[in-house]
Design a protein around this motif. Structure first.
Motif, short mmCIF file in Angstrom:
data_model
loop_
_atom_site.label_atom_id
_atom_site.label_comp_id
_atom_site.label_asym_id
_atom_site.label_seq_id
_atom_site.Cartn_x
_atom_site.Cartn_y
_atom_site.Cartn_z
N ILE A 2 -7.75 -2.53 -14.45
CA ILE A 2 -8.52 -3.12 -13.11
C ILE A 2 -8.97 -5.44 -13.96
N ARG A 3 -7.69 -5.68 -13.43
CA ARG A 3 -8.09 -7.01 -14.30
C ARG A 3 -7.60 -8.27 -12.94
N GLN A 4 -8.37 -9.68 -13.06
CA GLN A 4 -8.15 -10.36 -12.34
C GLN A 4 -6.38 -10.83 -12.19
N MET A 5 -6.51 -11.30 -10.88
CA MET A 5 -4.92 -11.06 -10.31
C MET A 5 -4.57 -12.61 -11.14
N THR A 6 -3.14 -13.02 -11.29
CA THR A 6 -2.85 -14.29 -11.30
C THR A 6 -1.18 -14.68 -10.68
N GLU A 7 -1.13 -16.11 -10.67
CA GLU A 7 0.51 -16.42 -10.05
C GLU A 7 1.45 -15.55 -10.94
N GLY A 8 1.64 -14.83 -11.92
CA GLY A 8 2.21 -14.53 -12.29
C GLY A 8 2.20 -12.73 -12.06
N ASP A 9 1.66 -12.36 -11.79
CA ASP A 9 1.53 -10.86 -10.30
C ASP A 9 1.90 -10.83 -9.12
N VAL A 10 2.15 -11.93 -8.43
CA VAL A 10 2.41 -12.56 -7.06
C VAL A 10 3.60 -11.61 -6.74
N LYS A 11 4.38 -11.51 -7.67
CA LYS A 11 6.19 -10.47 -7.08
C LYS A 11 5.73 -9.64 -7.50
N ALA A 12 4.94 -8.68 -8.36
CA ALA A 12 4.97 -7.11 -7.90
C ALA A 12 3.61 -6.97 -6.84
N ALA A 13 2.92 -7.81 -6.24
CA ALA A 13 2.14 -7.64 -5.42
C ALA A 13 3.14 -7.30 -3.82
N LEU A 14 4.00 -8.36 -3.91
CA LEU A 14 4.68 -8.19 -2.90
C LEU A 14 5.71 -7.10 -2.82
N VAL A 15 6.37 -6.77 -3.94
CA VAL A 15 7.12 -5.01 -3.84
C VAL A 15 6.27 -4.37 -3.19
N ILE A 16 4.88 -4.16 -4.08
CA ILE A 16 3.29 -3.21 -3.03
C ILE A 16 3.15 -3.49 -1.76
N GLU A 17 2.85 -4.69 -1.23
CA GLU A 17 2.77 -5.45 0.68
C GLU A 17 4.28 -5.36 0.68
N HIS A 18 5.67 -5.25 0.41
CA HIS A 18 6.67 -4.37 1.18
C HIS A 18 6.75 -2.64 1.87
N LEU A 20 4.57 -0.72 0.95
CA LEU A 20 3.17 -0.37 2.38
C LEU A 20 3.24 -1.30 3.47
N PHE A 21 3.14 -1.81 3.98
CA PHE A 21 2.99 -2.85 4.77
C PHE A 21 4.80 -3.26 5.64
N ILE A 71 -6.15 -4.36 0.34
CA ILE A 71 -5.94 -3.82 -0.71
C ILE A 71 -4.73 -2.72 -0.39
N GLY A 72 -3.93 -2.28 -1.56
CA GLY A 72 -3.05 -1.62 -1.85
C GLY A 72 -2.66 -1.34 -2.41
N VAL A 73 -2.16 0.40 -2.44
CA VAL A 73 -1.72 0.76 -3.93
C VAL A 73 -0.56 1.91 -3.60
N ARG A 74 0.62 1.40 -5.02
CA ARG A 74 1.89 2.30 -4.93
C ARG A 74 1.54 3.40 -3.83
N THR A 75 3.11 3.67 -2.98
CA THR A 75 2.69 4.93 -2.40
C THR A 75 2.65 6.37 -3.73
N ALA A 76 3.54 5.97 -4.19
CA ALA A 76 3.72 7.25 -5.69
C ALA A 76 1.96 7.85 -6.40
N ASP A 109 -4.46 3.13 13.32
CA ASP A 109 -3.63 4.47 12.93
C ASP A 109 -3.83 4.39 11.17
N ASN A 110 -4.75 4.33 10.43
CA ASN A 110 -4.62 4.23 9.04
C ASN A 110 -5.61 4.83 8.70
#
Length: 148
Positions: A2-18, A20-21, A71-76, A109-110
């Motif tokens: 676990i490390r601090q999130m940076t702007e460079g991590d936003v694209k990867a976070a958006l993949v997880i967002e889509h 999960l949500f 909070i989000g963790v990839r489904t797999a 429902d979660n």
């Protein structure tokens, strides 16, 4: 790790967002806006495994209170205690910042997430009808008092 999130991590976070949500994801601008207030009132982290971001989480803290923003963790990768690790990090940060209470909203429902939060001492304190859009799903409001 676990490390601090940076702007460079936003694209990867958006993949997880889509993943999960779906239609209720945060936008890139929303995430960048959250990071812009880090570390003043925000604390965002990512969880990496083998060089891949597989989870992320965010906290808002001000005035002695904190809110778990996401909070989000990839489904797999779910079911391995990674959500627990991310929540632990957020709660430890809230304690470091002197917060006396932490709040969050979770989809009605979660039940899996609600169970995790209850194991961490969160209690249901309310319901926000139609909170999640565009689905109109209700949000359960939860609070955890004493942090230490």
């Amino acid at each position: 790790m676990i490390r601090q999130m940076t702007e460079g991590d936003v694209k990867a976070a958006l993949v997880i967002e889509h993943e999960l949500f779906g239609d209720e994801t945060w936008t890139e601008n929303m995430l960048l806006g959250e990071l812009a207030d880090q570390p003043r009132t925000r604390h965002y982290v990512v969880l990496e495994e083998d060089g891949e971001i597989i989870g992320y989480a965010g906290l808002s803290a001000a005035g002695g209170e904190a809110d778990v923003q996401t909070i989000g963790v990839r489904t797999a990768h779910q079911g391995r205690g990674l959500g627990k690790a991310l929540l632990t990090e957020l709660l430890e940060e809230a304690e470091r910042r002197g917060c006396t209470a932490v709040f969050l909203e979770v989809r009605a429902d979660n039940t899996t997430a609600q169970g995790l939060y209850e194991r961490f001492g969160f209690e249901r304190i309310g319901l926000r009808r139609g909170y999640y859009q565009p689905s109109g799903m209700d949000a359960v409001v939860m609070r955890r008092g004493k942090l230490s």
